[in-house]
Motif scaffolding. Sequence first.
Motif, PDB file in Angstrom:
ATOM      1  N   ASP A   1       1.035  -1.081  -0.035  1.00  0.00           N
ATOM      2  CA  ASP A   1      -0.085  -0.098   0.051  1.00  0.00           C
ATOM      3  C   ASP A   1       1.022   1.267  -0.145  1.00  0.00           C
ATOM      4  OD1 ASP A   1      -2.842  -0.809   0.247  1.00  0.00           O
ATOM      5  OD2 ASP A   1      -2.078  -1.838   1.833  1.00  0.00           O
ATOM      6  N   GLU A   2       1.861   1.324   0.936  1.00  0.00           N
ATOM      7  CA  GLU A   2       2.831   2.549   1.067  1.00  0.00           C
ATOM      8  C   GLU A   2       3.372   2.721  -0.437  1.00  0.00           C
ATOM      9  OE1 GLU A   2       6.459   4.326   3.869  1.00  0.00           O
ATOM     10  OE2 GLU A   2       5.374   2.140   4.360  1.00  0.00           O
ATOM     11  N   HIS A   3       4.027   1.723  -1.028  1.00  0.00           N
ATOM     12  CA  HIS A   3       4.653   1.683  -2.399  1.00  0.00           C
ATOM     13  C   HIS A   3       3.655   2.618  -3.460  1.00  0.00           C
ATOM     14  CE1 HIS A   3       7.197   1.200  -5.808  1.00  0.00           C
ATOM     15  NE2 HIS A   3       6.387   0.339  -6.357  1.00  0.00           N
ATOM     16  N   VAL A   4       2.382   2.057  -3.501  1.00  0.00           N
ATOM     17  CA  VAL A   4       1.512   2.288  -4.411  1.00  0.00           C
ATOM     18  C   VAL A   4       0.904   3.739  -4.206  1.00  0.00           C
ATOM     19  CG1 VAL A   4      -0.564   1.965  -5.647  1.00  0.00           C
ATOM     20  CG2 VAL A   4       1.098  -0.047  -5.201  1.00  0.00           C
ATOM     21  N   LYS A   5       0.402   4.021  -2.849  1.00  0.00           N
ATOM     22  CA  LYS A   5      -0.398   4.935  -2.535  1.00  0.00           C
ATOM     23  C   LYS A   5       0.496   6.144  -2.216  1.00  0.00           C
ATOM     24  CE  LYS A   5      -4.274   2.093  -0.809  1.00  0.00           C
ATOM     25  NZ  LYS A   5      -5.016   1.787   0.171  1.00  0.00           N
ATOM     26  N   VAL A   6       1.381   6.080  -1.616  1.00  0.00           N
ATOM     27  CA  VAL A   6       2.295   7.366  -1.602  1.00  0.00           C
ATOM     28  C   VAL A   6       2.773   7.888  -3.107  1.00  0.00           C
ATOM     29  CG1 VAL A   6       4.683   8.008  -0.718  1.00  0.00           C
ATOM     30  CG2 VAL A   6       3.461   6.740   0.628  1.00  0.00           C
ATOM     31  N   GLY A   7       3.023   6.977  -3.742  1.00  0.00           N
ATOM     32  CA  GLY A   7       3.300   7.614  -5.340  1.00  0.00           C
ATOM     33  C   GLY A   7       2.336   8.219  -5.922  1.00  0.00           C
ATOM     34  N   VAL A   8       0.895   8.002  -5.725  1.00  0.00           N
ATOM     35  CA  VAL A   8      -0.297   8.302  -6.377  1.00  0.00           C
ATOM     36  C   VAL A   8      -0.506   9.779  -5.572  1.00  0.00           C
ATOM     37  CG1 VAL A   8      -2.750   8.055  -6.226  1.00  0.00           C
ATOM     38  CG2 VAL A   8      -1.473   6.179  -6.706  1.00  0.00           C
ATOM     39  N   ILE A   9      -0.324   9.909  -4.452  1.00  0.00           N
ATOM     40  CA  ILE A   9      -0.609  11.262  -3.656  1.00  0.00           C
ATOM     41  C   ILE A   9       0.505  12.157  -4.161  1.00  0.00           C
ATOM     42  CG2 ILE A   9      -0.765  12.317  -1.518  1.00  0.00           C
ATOM     43  CD1 ILE A   9      -3.374  10.676  -1.904  1.00  0.00           C
ATOM     44  N   ARG A  10       1.555  11.725  -3.983  1.00  0.00           N
ATOM     45  CA  ARG A  10       2.957  12.503  -4.639  1.00  0.00           C
ATOM     46  C   ARG A  10       2.936  12.942  -5.901  1.00  0.00           C
ATOM     47  NH1 ARG A  10       7.150   8.944  -4.867  1.00  0.00           N
ATOM     48  NH2 ARG A  10       6.184   8.866  -7.068  1.00  0.00           N
ATOM     49  N   ASP A  11       2.226  12.477  -6.848  1.00  0.00           N
ATOM     50  CA  ASP A  11       2.355  12.696  -8.179  1.00  0.00           C
ATOM     51  C   ASP A  11       1.165  13.542  -8.498  1.00  0.00           C
ATOM     52  OD1 ASP A  11       4.449  11.363  -8.498  1.00  0.00           O
ATOM     53  OD2 ASP A  11       3.733   9.874  -9.810  1.00  0.00           O
ATOM     54  N   THR A  12      -0.014  13.285  -7.672  1.00  0.00           N
ATOM     55  CA  THR A  12      -1.120  14.100  -7.684  1.00  0.00           C
ATOM     56  C   THR A  12      -0.978  15.449  -7.487  1.00  0.00           C
ATOM     57  OG1 THR A  12      -2.948  12.208  -7.481  1.00  0.00           O
ATOM     58  CG2 THR A  12      -3.509  14.404  -7.128  1.00  0.00           C
ATOM     59  N   LEU A  13      -0.301  15.726  -6.279  1.00  0.00           N
ATOM     60  CA  LEU A  13       0.099  16.996  -5.785  1.00  0.00           C
ATOM     61  C   LEU A  13       1.042  17.657  -6.877  1.00  0.00           C
ATOM     62  CD1 LEU A  13       0.475  16.290  -1.769  1.00  0.00           C
ATOM     63  CD2 LEU A  13      -1.251  17.351  -3.130  1.00  0.00           C
ATOM     64  N   ARG A  14       1.942  16.911  -7.366  1.00  0.00           N
ATOM     65  CA  ARG A  14       2.735  17.513  -8.355  1.00  0.00           C
ATOM     66  C   ARG A  14       2.025  18.267  -9.650  1.00  0.00           C
ATOM     67  NH1 ARG A  14       7.698  13.413  -7.820  1.00  0.00           N
ATOM     68  NH2 ARG A  14       9.095  14.468  -5.982  1.00  0.00           N
ATOM     69  N   LEU A  15       1.153  17.143  -9.944  1.00  0.00           N
ATOM     70  CA  LEU A  15       0.460  17.669 -11.215  1.00  0.00           C
ATOM     71  C   LEU A  15      -0.614  18.785 -11.012  1.00  0.00           C
ATOM     72  CD1 LEU A  15      -0.473  13.889 -12.449  1.00  0.00           C
ATOM     73  CD2 LEU A  15       0.808  15.778 -14.025  1.00  0.00           C
ATOM     74  N   MET A  16      -0.972  19.036  -9.747  1.00  0.00           N
ATOM     75  CA  MET A  16      -2.041  19.853  -9.382  1.00  0.00           C
ATOM     76  C   MET A  16      -1.222  21.075  -9.091  1.00  0.00           C
ATOM     77  SD  MET A  16      -4.708  18.356 -10.408  1.00  0.00           S
ATOM     78  CE  MET A  16      -5.470  20.123 -10.103  1.00  0.00           C
ATOM     79  N   ASP A  17      -0.045  21.261  -8.846  1.00  0.00           N
ATOM     80  CA  ASP A  17       0.778  22.446  -8.381  1.00  0.00           C
ATOM     81  C   ASP A  17       0.163  23.517  -9.179  1.00  0.00           C
ATOM     82  OD1 ASP A  17       2.863  24.182  -7.860  1.00  0.00           O
ATOM     83  OD2 ASP A  17       4.222  23.279  -9.262  1.00  0.00           O
ATOM     84  N   PRO A  18      -0.121  24.565  -8.398  1.00  0.00           N
ATOM     85  CA  PRO A  18      -0.737  25.803  -8.879  1.00  0.00           C
ATOM     86  C   PRO A  18      -0.068  26.754  -9.606  1.00  0.00           C
ATOM     87  CG  PRO A  18      -0.647  26.041  -6.619  1.00  0.00           C
ATOM     88  CD  PRO A  18      -0.313  24.568  -6.892  1.00  0.00           C
ATOM     89  N   PHE A  19       1.680  26.399  -9.325  1.00  0.00           N
ATOM     90  CA  PHE A  19       2.585  27.407 -10.044  1.00  0.00           C
ATOM     91  C   PHE A  19       2.776  26.902 -11.580  1.00  0.00           C
ATOM     92  CE2 PHE A  19       3.187  27.725  -5.338  1.00  0.00           C
ATOM     93  CZ  PHE A  19       2.878  29.184  -5.377  1.00  0.00           C
ATOM     94  N   ASN A  20       2.403  25.631 -11.975  1.00  0.00           N
ATOM     95  CA  ASN A  20       2.447  25.185 -13.354  1.00  0.00           C
ATOM     96  C   ASN A  20       3.591  25.000 -13.596  1.00  0.00           C
ATOM     97  OD1 ASN A  20      -0.379  25.330 -14.111  1.00  0.00           O
ATOM     98  ND2 ASN A  20      -0.157  27.519 -14.216  1.00  0.00           N
ATOM     99  N   LYS A  21       4.588  24.445 -12.393  1.00  0.00           N
ATOM    100  CA  LYS A  21       5.741  23.933 -12.869  1.00  0.00           C
ATOM    101  C   LYS A  21       5.738  22.535 -13.438  1.00  0.00           C
ATOM    102  CE  LYS A  21       7.863  25.935  -8.491  1.00  0.00           C
ATOM    103  NZ  LYS A  21       8.160  25.559  -7.095  1.00  0.00           N
ATOM    104  N   LYS A  22       6.702  22.534 -14.364  1.00  0.00           N
ATOM    105  CA  LYS A  22       6.847  21.039 -15.073  1.00  0.00           C
ATOM    106  C   LYS A  22       7.116  19.748 -14.085  1.00  0.00           C
ATOM    107  CE  LYS A  22       7.235  21.938 -19.700  1.00  0.00           C
ATOM    108  NZ  LYS A  22       6.334  21.214 -20.720  1.00  0.00           N
ATOM    109  N   PRO A  23       6.010  19.051 -13.859  1.00  0.00           N
ATOM    110  CA  PRO A  23       6.149  17.926 -12.909  1.00  0.00           C
ATOM    111  C   PRO A  23       6.687  16.909 -13.584  1.00  0.00           C
ATOM    112  CG  PRO A  23       4.233  17.777 -13.969  1.00  0.00           C
ATOM    113  CD  PRO A  23       4.947  19.303 -14.679  1.00  0.00           C
ATOM    114  N   THR A  24       7.779  16.228 -12.625  1.00  0.00           N
ATOM    115  CA  THR A  24       8.276  14.811 -13.053  1.00  0.00           C
ATOM    116  C   THR A  24       7.257  13.850 -12.081  1.00  0.00           C
ATOM    117  OG1 THR A  24      10.338  15.888 -13.094  1.00  0.00           O
ATOM    118  CG2 THR A  24      10.379  13.577 -12.992  1.00  0.00           C
TER     119      THR A  24
END
Length: 317
Positions: free
Chosen positions: A282-305
């Motif tokens: 769960d940790e491996h999968v869900k931490v990645g999902v949350i992390r990448d979601t926050l990066r994609l929704m970055d209001p400063f529109n930085k290029k996410p990895t």
Amino acid sequence: MVEMLRKINLSRAMRTMQELFPEEYDFYPRSWILPEEYQQFSAQIRMVKERDTTVSPTFIVKPDGGSQGDGIYLIRDPIDLKLMVGAQPKQAVVQEYIQKPLLIDKLKFDIRLYVLIKSLEPLEIYIAKEGLTRFCTEPYQEPTQKNLSHVFMHLTNYSLNVHSGNFVHSDSQSTGSKRTLSSVLYRLAAKGVDIKRVWSDIIALVIKSVIAVVPELKLHYQADIPPGKPGPTCFQILGFDILLMKNLKPVLLEVNSNPSMRIEHEQEVAPGVSEYVPSPVDEHVKVGVIRDTLRLMDPFNKKPTVNMISQSTQPLL
């Protein structure tokens, strides 16, 4: 989103698309809405059995607002439907049961895939490359009247199987009753399965499922946020539950509007004493999902990895 993904509303949306594009939407099992379509369901099953007395199809009944496997049961005859709760009619969906699922270690399993709806206008869908696979805890047998109630054989829900004496809390990502999707795909690839094709079919299923609910979703969205009016940045993480058939065709079981993001499980450490311990899978999968979601929704529109793949909806329909 929560309302649109209730089992009855999702079935209605899928049925509409199946009528318009039958070949594109053949990944959703034939469904009937209860109690309003009870007569049609009974008549169709009676007709099937009269045509061929050797045929005895199985159906799975899912309460409209149910979750975590609560209230799900299998039937082979319409007379076994539980249509009432006290004096109230029971809202539910009855679906054809997939009798020939792909098995690993003789066990039935399903896939939980995490999907980010970043925006509706334009429609942006991101699919996490890593997901979960949840295994039954009793070797699978095709349904018979005798084994219909064997939930640990037929239902893949974690919340049910965790109570089985055979449930294995895994210390690795490729063993136990809950594994990573990548470990299962790797194992299938080792047996010669074209996993690129499987993954492509799964992506198509996700995109078409989202497209099915978008029209009504947009009506509600535009009522709250009219065009031209600045509104909040809305996003949603969805949990797609997908079953692979024996022929590797993916089938959509349901879509969860608020999938669990817990990364620990309850484990008995002494007789009568339980504590929550981390779940590596769960940790491996869900931490990645949350992390990448926050990066994609970055209001400063930085290029996410990120480790998600973006999907255009244009080429598929």
